[in-house]
Design a protein around this motif. Structure first.
Motif, mmCIF file in Angstrom:
data_model
loop_
_atom_site.group_PDB
_atom_site.id
_atom_site.type_symbol
_atom_site.label_atom_id
_atom_site.label_comp_id
_atom_site.label_asym_id
_atom_site.label_seq_id
_atom_site.Cartn_x
_atom_site.Cartn_y
_atom_site.Cartn_z
ATOM 1 N N GLU A 276 20.334 57.802 13.968
ATOM 2 C CA GLU A 276 20.877 56.903 15.133
ATOM 3 C C GLU A 276 21.402 55.886 14.526
ATOM 4 O OE1 GLU A 276 16.517 54.419 14.617
ATOM 5 O OE2 GLU A 276 16.702 55.770 16.007
ATOM 6 N N ASP A 278 22.272 51.731 15.276
ATOM 7 C CA ASP A 278 21.920 50.531 16.523
ATOM 8 C C ASP A 278 23.484 49.734 16.306
ATOM 9 O OD1 ASP A 278 21.025 48.522 17.663
ATOM 10 O OD2 ASP A 278 19.822 47.506 16.254
ATOM 11 N N ASN A 324 19.633 64.576 22.198
ATOM 12 C CA ASN A 324 19.041 63.309 21.432
ATOM 13 C C ASN A 324 18.831 63.456 19.996
ATOM 14 O OD1 ASN A 324 17.224 65.015 21.594
ATOM 15 N ND2 ASN A 324 15.683 63.338 22.330
ATOM 16 N N VAL A 327 22.015 59.609 18.153
ATOM 17 C CA VAL A 327 21.963 58.488 19.226
ATOM 18 C C VAL A 327 22.650 57.403 18.664
ATOM 19 C CG1 VAL A 327 20.573 57.052 20.895
ATOM 20 C CG2 VAL A 327 19.649 59.458 20.481
ATOM 21 N N GLY A 329 23.392 53.435 20.181
ATOM 22 C CA GLY A 329 23.014 52.551 21.185
ATOM 23 C C GLY A 329 22.213 51.244 20.759
ATOM 24 N N ASN A 339 18.052 53.483 21.856
ATOM 25 C CA ASN A 339 18.522 54.216 23.288
ATOM 26 C C ASN A 339 19.818 54.512 23.335
ATOM 27 O OD1 ASN A 339 15.731 54.162 24.057
ATOM 28 N ND2 ASN A 339 16.009 52.016 24.610
ATOM 29 N N GLN A 340 20.237 55.649 23.879
ATOM 30 C CA GLN A 340 21.490 56.146 24.054
ATOM 31 C C GLN A 340 22.384 54.985 24.939
ATOM 32 O OE1 GLN A 340 23.554 58.541 22.438
ATOM 33 N NE2 GLN A 340 25.240 57.320 23.565
ATOM 34 N N LEU A 341 23.499 54.611 24.438
ATOM 35 C CA LEU A 341 24.452 53.940 25.269
ATOM 36 C C LEU A 341 25.234 54.672 26.196
ATOM 37 C CD1 LEU A 341 25.745 50.936 25.974
ATOM 38 C CD2 LEU A 341 27.605 51.631 24.302
ATOM 39 N N ASP A 345 29.412 52.458 29.806
ATOM 40 C CA ASP A 345 29.278 50.791 29.184
ATOM 41 C C ASP A 345 29.853 50.685 27.879
ATOM 42 O OD1 ASP A 345 27.737 50.592 31.551
ATOM 43 O OD2 ASP A 345 25.782 50.902 30.281
ATOM 44 N N VAL A 346 30.474 51.935 27.267
ATOM 45 C CA VAL A 346 31.259 51.738 25.908
ATOM 46 C C VAL A 346 32.283 50.707 26.081
ATOM 47 C CG1 VAL A 346 32.543 52.980 24.057
ATOM 48 C CG2 VAL A 346 30.645 54.212 25.473
#
Length: 649
Positions: A276, A278, A324, A327, A329, A339-341, A345-346
């Motif tokens: 992941e 952030d 998943n 990820v 986000g 949580n995946q963006l 919304d990118v």
């Protein structure tokens, strides 16, 4: 080296670096995760040599392949432990250097000890006249003729090692550098003008001359994979080897590349629970070093996950990784996971990023392409509406909705790339030696592969309903005509979307011609051949005549022009290969972000006339000629394009 990578040896800052890097990855068992072993080090070095044989500038056409023969008998691992002539030995040799020579009366022939030679002449095992040159001349005659950099790093290393044996002389020993300086890495992007002025046929001949060296290292790497059981030993460095081999073999040996990638995916899923990133550190404007440390910690799972998703979907296969697994986000929720963006919304995040954080966001765009790849499989490869035969208006509408959602997401990522590139105009130097223009090519190529996969799936669905289409032609039912129009419109729209991204890449290839970046051929850069095929197959959307209008000045084609190739003068046979101009191409900086920003996006092209098509294919053929400098077989691909254009005419 293996102990250094595992944090078992080295100074405290070194151990902290590797431990800090591991903290950014959610590994299965941090205490038992092995980064490297001596066997994986040997295999990785050999794989890097295979990769480097397509990128470095050496006189491959005159290289004596016998210099690599000892590699077939002696393991690099054994040589490092037993050969006292190597600097990375385990224990210091005892006695004088004469003890390594054969005993008196031995039948073994003694080798002639060469005093001084540059690195290139030493590699080729030929006599070097470096020390015979006049004062002030820093290159031997062979290197000057080949116009390559004449280095003597091996000599300096040997001198430094010999001086270390004498404690009194160790204080006056100059600094010995075995690797290039950071500035030298940057200069490697700028090829000599003599190479950029070669004709296309000469570039292709140069690529063919590399083939023997490249194949030798690839075969050697595959042998080591089996010898050291890399497939069954789950280590981080062994997984990197399999991923690199998959990339090297993807274009020429797709089945072998698939198996290598499949095993690499299994190893990554065994080593990491998930990965992941952030995006809060991007919006919080953390130092770029901290952002890059997080990216470096996730590099293996990220690159493997993206490659697995796009490559499998491009062949209409299910990805091995779960959606998943990787990820990107924002952290939140009760379990404080990322949580995946959503892809939609990118663009908002890209607009908020500052010029420094835009670099990290630019590198993370490949993950969102992987998200679209998983969406493409779920929406297009296994959609129930695609199994509905005969089709209905409801099933066609569902398929159209899925296609438009995927096309919009891919176009959204394309626009985000332009936004971030504009922000990085002054900060891209912070990412050296990584080249941002080549990363842009990677993003566009991944985008093209997904467009092509969607179009191929729509075409397969159209072909599967062929019997119904034939029945509909003779049917008198009123509802069949609008249904057939809807199906044909969807098929045509998928082809136009693929053509749009292909034309964008063609424009980009033409912009990169003066930079020399296309000389550094790779599996993704070689996708230019498939792009050119897509453009060559497309029919012009205008009724414009092939001849220029009277009020429009005719473009005078250069020697590489496809127009001159397809319209040879009377009595002269058409050439088998286009030849590029003999004069040097105008130089452009390989880091000029305007070369990326000046290309139109896939929905903003000028009308696709015959004249435009000819110009775009001509630029693609020039680009393929430059790729031939690094890889063999490009001449066959160029001839296929020429034959296809002849057929379409």
């Amino acid at each position: 080296m293996a102990k250094y990578l595992n944090g078992q040896e080295g100074d405290e800052p070194t151990r902290e670096f590797f431990g800090h890097r591991k903290s950014y990855s959610v590994v299965t068992d941090p205490d038992r995760t092995i980064d490297a072993t001596p066997e994986t080090v040997e295999t990785l070095l050999t794989t890097i040599c295979a990769w480097g044989s397509q990128h470095i500038v050496l006189p491959f056409e005159t290289l004596d392949m016998s210099v690599f023969e000892p590699m077939g008998h002696t393991s690099l691992l054994d040589a490092a432990q037993n050969d006292p002539e190597l600097g990375f030995r385990c224990t210091a040799p005892t006695g004088t250097p004469a003890t390594v020579l054969p005993e008196p009366g031995s039948t073994k022939r003694q080798k002639r000890r060469q005093g001084v030679a540059c690195d290139t002449c030493r590699l080729r095992r030929v006599r070097c006249d470096l020390m015979e040159q006049p004062p002030g001349v820093k290159a031997c005659s062979r290197c000057r003729v080949k116009q390559i950099v004449c280095t003597d790093r091996y000599i300096q290393w040997r001198r430094g090692r010999d001086m270390m044996k004498n404690a009194g002389a160790s204080r006056s020993m100059p600094g010995v550098q075995l690797l290039p300086h950071r500035e030298e890495f940057v200069q490697l992007n700028e090829l000599p003008s003599s190479i950029r002025s070669l004709s296309q046929q000469e570039l292709i001949d140069y690529g063919v001359s590399r083939e023997a060296v490249y194949n030798h290292f690839v075969r050697r790497a595959l042998i080591l994979v089996h010898r050291h059981n890399i497939v069954n030993s789950c280590t981080i460095q062994g997984t990197i080897v399999l991923t690199m081999l998959a990339s090297l073999l993807d274009y020429t040996r797709p089945k072998m590349a698939y198996e290598s990638q499949r095993v690499a995916s299994q190893h990554v899923m065994s080593l990491f629970r998930r990965s992941e990133f952030d995006l809060g550190c991007v919006l919080q404007c953390l130092p770029l070093s901290d952002q890059f440390a997080r990216l470096s910690g996730n590099r293996l799972p990220q690159s493997t996950w993206v490659y697995d998703a796009v490559s499998n979907v491009s062949y209409l296969r299910k990805p091995h990784f779960p959606r998943n697994f990787y990820v990107v986000g924002f952290r939140g929720g009760l379990d404080a996971t990322v949580n995946q963006l959503p892809v939609s919304d990118v663009m908002d995040v890209c607009k908020q990023a500052d010029p420094v954080s835009a670099i990290s966001m630019y590198l993370l765009l490949s993950q969102f392409i992987g998200v679209v790849a998983h969406d493409a499989y779920e929406s297009m490869m296994s959609l129930p509406a695609l199994q509905t035969i005969p089709p209905t208006m409801a099933s066609v509408a569902e398929i159209r909705s899925a296609c438009h959602r995927l096309w919009n997401d891919l176009h959204q990522i394309e626009l985000c790339m332009h936004i971030l590139a504009d922000k990085m105009r002054e900060t891209y130097r912070l990412a050296f030696p990584m080249n941002m223009l080549l990363w842009g090519w990677l993003l566009l190529s991944l985008n093209f592969l997904l467009h092509q996969a969607i179009a191929r799936r729509v075409t397969e669905w159209f072909s599967s309903t062929k019997a119904y289409h034939q029945w509909a032609m003779y049917s008198e039912e009123e509802q069949t005509e609008p249904l057939m129009e809807a199906i044909h419109d969807l098929l045509r729209e998928s082809q136009l979307c693929t053509l749009g991204i292909s034309r964008t890449i063609a424009h980009y290839a033409r912009n990169l011609l003066p930079t020399g970046l296309l000389f550094r051929g790779s599996s993704m850069i070689r996708q230019l051949f498939r792009v050119t095929q897509c453009i060559a197959r497309a029919l012009p959307v205008s009724d414009e005549s092939a001849e220029p209008h009277q009020d429009e000045p005719e473009i005078v084609p250069g020697p590489t022009s496809l127009h001159s190739l397809l319209n040879p003068t009377a009595g002269a046979p058409p050439p088998s290969m286009p030849a590029s101009p003999t004069e040097t191409l105008p130089f452009a900086s390989p880091h000029d972000m305007d070369l990326l920003l000046s290309i139109p996006d896939s929905r903003s092209h000028e009308p696709f006339t015959r004249r435009t098509k000819r110009r775009e294919i001509d630029g693609c053929i020039r680009g393929l000629g430059q790729i031939g400098f690094s890889q063999a077989g490009i001449d066959v691909e160029i001839r296929r394009i020429i034959d296809l254009v002849h057929f379409m005419r």
